[in-house]
Design an enzyme around this catalytic site. Structure first.
Site, PDB file in Angstrom:
ATOM      1  N   TYR A 155       0.006  33.829  -6.189  1.00  0.00           N
ATOM      2  CA  TYR A 155       0.021  34.343  -4.702  1.00  0.00           C
ATOM      3  C   TYR A 155      -0.743  35.721  -4.206  1.00  0.00           C
ATOM      4  O   TYR A 155      -0.710  35.992  -2.778  1.00  0.00           O
ATOM      5  CB  TYR A 155       0.919  34.297  -4.267  1.00  0.00           C
ATOM      6  CG  TYR A 155       1.704  33.197  -3.992  1.00  0.00           C
ATOM      7  CD1 TYR A 155       0.559  31.770  -5.249  1.00  0.00           C
ATOM      8  CD2 TYR A 155       3.247  31.777  -3.998  1.00  0.00           C
ATOM      9  CE1 TYR A 155       1.542  30.218  -5.519  1.00  0.00           C
ATOM     10  CE2 TYR A 155       3.316  30.692  -4.746  1.00  0.00           C
ATOM     11  CZ  TYR A 155       2.342  30.215  -5.230  1.00  0.00           C
ATOM     12  OH  TYR A 155       2.694  29.156  -5.828  1.00  0.00           O
TER      13      TYR A 155
ATOM     14  N   LYS B 293       2.903  29.571 -19.377  1.00  0.00           N
ATOM     15  CA  LYS B 293       2.409  28.497 -20.236  1.00  0.00           C
ATOM     16  C   LYS B 293       1.080  29.058 -21.275  1.00  0.00           C
ATOM     17  O   LYS B 293      -0.224  29.319 -21.155  1.00  0.00           O
ATOM     18  CB  LYS B 293       0.845  28.176 -18.919  1.00  0.00           C
ATOM     19  CG  LYS B 293       0.145  26.801 -18.670  1.00  0.00           C
ATOM     20  CD  LYS B 293       0.956  25.648 -19.093  1.00  0.00           C
ATOM     21  CE  LYS B 293       0.304  24.217 -19.708  1.00  0.00           C
ATOM     22  NZ  LYS B 293       0.242  23.172 -20.292  1.00  0.00           N
TER      23      LYS B 293
ATOM     24  N   ASP C 211       4.766  22.977 -18.327  1.00  0.00           N
ATOM     25  CA  ASP C 211       4.864  20.598 -17.505  1.00  0.00           C
ATOM     26  C   ASP C 211       5.782  20.568 -18.396  1.00  0.00           C
ATOM     27  O   ASP C 211       6.518  19.040 -17.843  1.00  0.00           O
ATOM     28  CB  ASP C 211       3.351  20.603 -18.606  1.00  0.00           C
ATOM     29  CG  ASP C 211       3.123  21.153 -19.774  1.00  0.00           C
ATOM     30  OD1 ASP C 211       3.822  22.187 -20.298  1.00  0.00           O
ATOM     31  OD2 ASP C 211       1.641  20.538 -20.668  1.00  0.00           O
TER      32      ASP C 211
ATOM     33  N   ASP D 154       8.474  28.248  -8.127  1.00  0.00           N
ATOM     34  CA  ASP D 154       7.793  27.625  -6.874  1.00  0.00           C
ATOM     35  C   ASP D 154       8.058  26.768  -6.662  1.00  0.00           C
ATOM     36  O   ASP D 154       8.610  25.942  -6.658  1.00  0.00           O
ATOM     37  CB  ASP D 154       6.551  28.037  -5.454  1.00  0.00           C
ATOM     38  CG  ASP D 154       6.600  27.974  -4.144  1.00  0.00           C
ATOM     39  OD1 ASP D 154       7.196  27.320  -3.906  1.00  0.00           O
ATOM     40  OD2 ASP D 154       4.967  28.129  -3.742  1.00  0.00           O
TER      41      ASP D 154
ATOM     42  N   ASP E  75      11.549  24.102  -5.865  1.00  0.00           N
ATOM     43  CA  ASP E  75      11.715  23.185  -5.123  1.00  0.00           C
ATOM     44  C   ASP E  75      11.051  21.324  -5.662  1.00  0.00           C
ATOM     45  O   ASP E  75      11.968  20.257  -4.771  1.00  0.00           O
ATOM     46  CB  ASP E  75      10.080  23.025  -4.443  1.00  0.00           C
ATOM     47  CG  ASP E  75      10.427  23.558  -2.987  1.00  0.00           C
ATOM     48  OD1 ASP E  75      11.149  24.059  -2.829  1.00  0.00           O
ATOM     49  OD2 ASP E  75       9.234  23.097  -2.082  1.00  0.00           O
TER      50      ASP E  75
END
Ligand code: NAD
Length: 368
Positions: free
Chosen positions: A141, A189, A221, A245, A249
């Site tokens: 980001y 990852k 994942d 993020d 959520d």
């Protein structure tokens, strides 16, 4: 202990739940002989109306001088069509940046009486009690440059981290794990991304500094799947900005209500901004029925992470747990049996528990 706390109630139910947090902190201060001074400032839509900007300089200055900041929520339909520099959320992003808040902590706990409200089966969500530690100021980001190339036919975003940025968030997560059950899951990852390989190396290097913490590495994942199939597997999860993020959520729906979820954002000096995960809830603002628990639990996180007051933080959390266990609930929580209370009544129950330190006595004498 003497502490200066800035209150930023913001908009909508932000103002209502902030009063609740202040009442709870006042009770804690009186019971434990602390001096908490409160200073209230505007942010978001309320600041736009009063000062023509979502983040006045006076608000930033006060927050920089404070020991901690509590924030309610910002936004609402009144400001939805404003130009982007006059949007309430600009205030929120601005204050996070001004305080250099790099660590976002979100505890997520399945409360016994609310398990039926979770979209997962009760037996899956039962016993889940986890903390997501998300890096907040680096990664995809914030990588530069993000750009469209080849006349818009290709695009590039950059995932950039420095070793120092990873080390400080990993340290924060190890420390958080030490204060809980001592289990840390690092999510990355590393089978694909170079940034994740460095992340994993740093977690491995840090292990020897925290011998009491048991570490595992899980690919993002697999972590996403495990969060909904076996959430109680996790204690503390640490991960980079974008993975955090998404996972935070995903995890936030486990409990069944937004009104229950607190959060903390910390900088290197230990000053933090504490806020509920929910927004300003314009649909119920002004009705006095908002659930104050997320804001009250955010105040508990402030006591724990900025002031080191673990006993007091735990007492607030125990108070919330006991009042819910006793069957009291606000309108957003669909509890079949029990007694529905409004914001003020829920706050009073929690404050009374703190003051008497005796649930059964308080509930019996005050409310039945
Ligand atoms: P929201 O979280 O405000 O509300 C979503 C739903 O949950 C609503 O039905 C609301 O009534 C309910 N709800 C939320 N908190 C509750 C509580 N404490 N007690 C009882 N019910 C509660 O999200 P939204 O409706 O998408 O956004 C409303 C406004 O809030 C928008 O302007 C949005 O930009 C803003 N917002 C702000 C923040 C923040 O300040 N951190 C976060 C999210 C949204």
């Amino acid at each position: 202990m003497k502490k200066q706390i800035v209150l930023l109630p913001g908009d909508g139910i932000g103002k209502e739940v902030m009063n609740a947090a202040r009442d709870v902190l006042t009770a804690i201060a009186e019971e434990y002989n602390h001096t908490f001074s409160f200073e209230t400032h505007e942010i978001g839509g309320a600041a736009i109306d009063q000062f023509g900007t979502p983040l006045p300089e006076t608000t930033v200055d006060a927050c920089k001088q404070a020991d901690a900041v509590l924030l309610g929520a910002v936004g609402g339909p009144k400001w939805d069509n404003n130009p982007s520099h006059l949007r309430p959320e600009r205030g929120l992003l601005g204050i996070r940046k001004a305080l250099d808040l790099y660590a976002n902590l979100r505890p997520i706990k399945g409360f016994k009486n609310l398990l039926h409200a979770s979209p997962l089966k009760e037996e899956v969500v039962a016993g889940s009690d986890l903390l997501i530690v998300r890096e907040l100021t680096g990664g995809l980001y914030f990588g530069t440059p993000s750009e469209r190339r080849d006349n818009g036919q290709s695009v590039v975003d950059t995932l950039y981290y420095t070793r120092k940025e990873i080390e400080r968030i990993v340290d924060k997560a190890f420390q958080a794990a030490q204060g809980r059950s001592g289990r840390l899951t690092s999510v990355d990852k590393a089978n694909v991304l170079e940034s994740s390989k460095l992340w994993r190396e740093i977690v491995e290097e840090k292990k020897s500094q925290y011998p009491d913490v048991k570490v595992e590495h899980v690919l993002v994942d697999a972590a996403a799947m495990k969060l909904v199939t076996n959430p109680s597997h996790f204690d503390v999860i640490v991960t980079e900005n974008m993975f955090g993020d998404i996972l935070s959520d995903e995890a936030s729906v486990l409990t069944g209500s937004l009104g229950m979820l607190p959060s903390a954002s910390l900088n290197e000096t230990g000053v933090g901004l504490y806020e509920p995960v929910h927004g300003s809830a314009p649909d119920i603002a002004g009705k006095g029925i908002a659930n104050p628990v997320a804001m009250i639990l955010s105040a508990a996180l402030m006591l724990r992470y900025s002031f080191g007051l673990e006993t007091e933080a735990k007492l607030i959390e125990d108070a919330v747990q006991s009042i819910l266990d006793a069957g009291f609930y606000t309108a957003d929580l669909q509890i079949a049996e029990g007694r529905k209370v409004n914001t003020e009544e829920m706050t009073k129950l929690i404050v009374d528990y703190i003051r008497t330190l005796n649930t059964s006595k308080c509930i019996a004498s005050c409310y039945y």
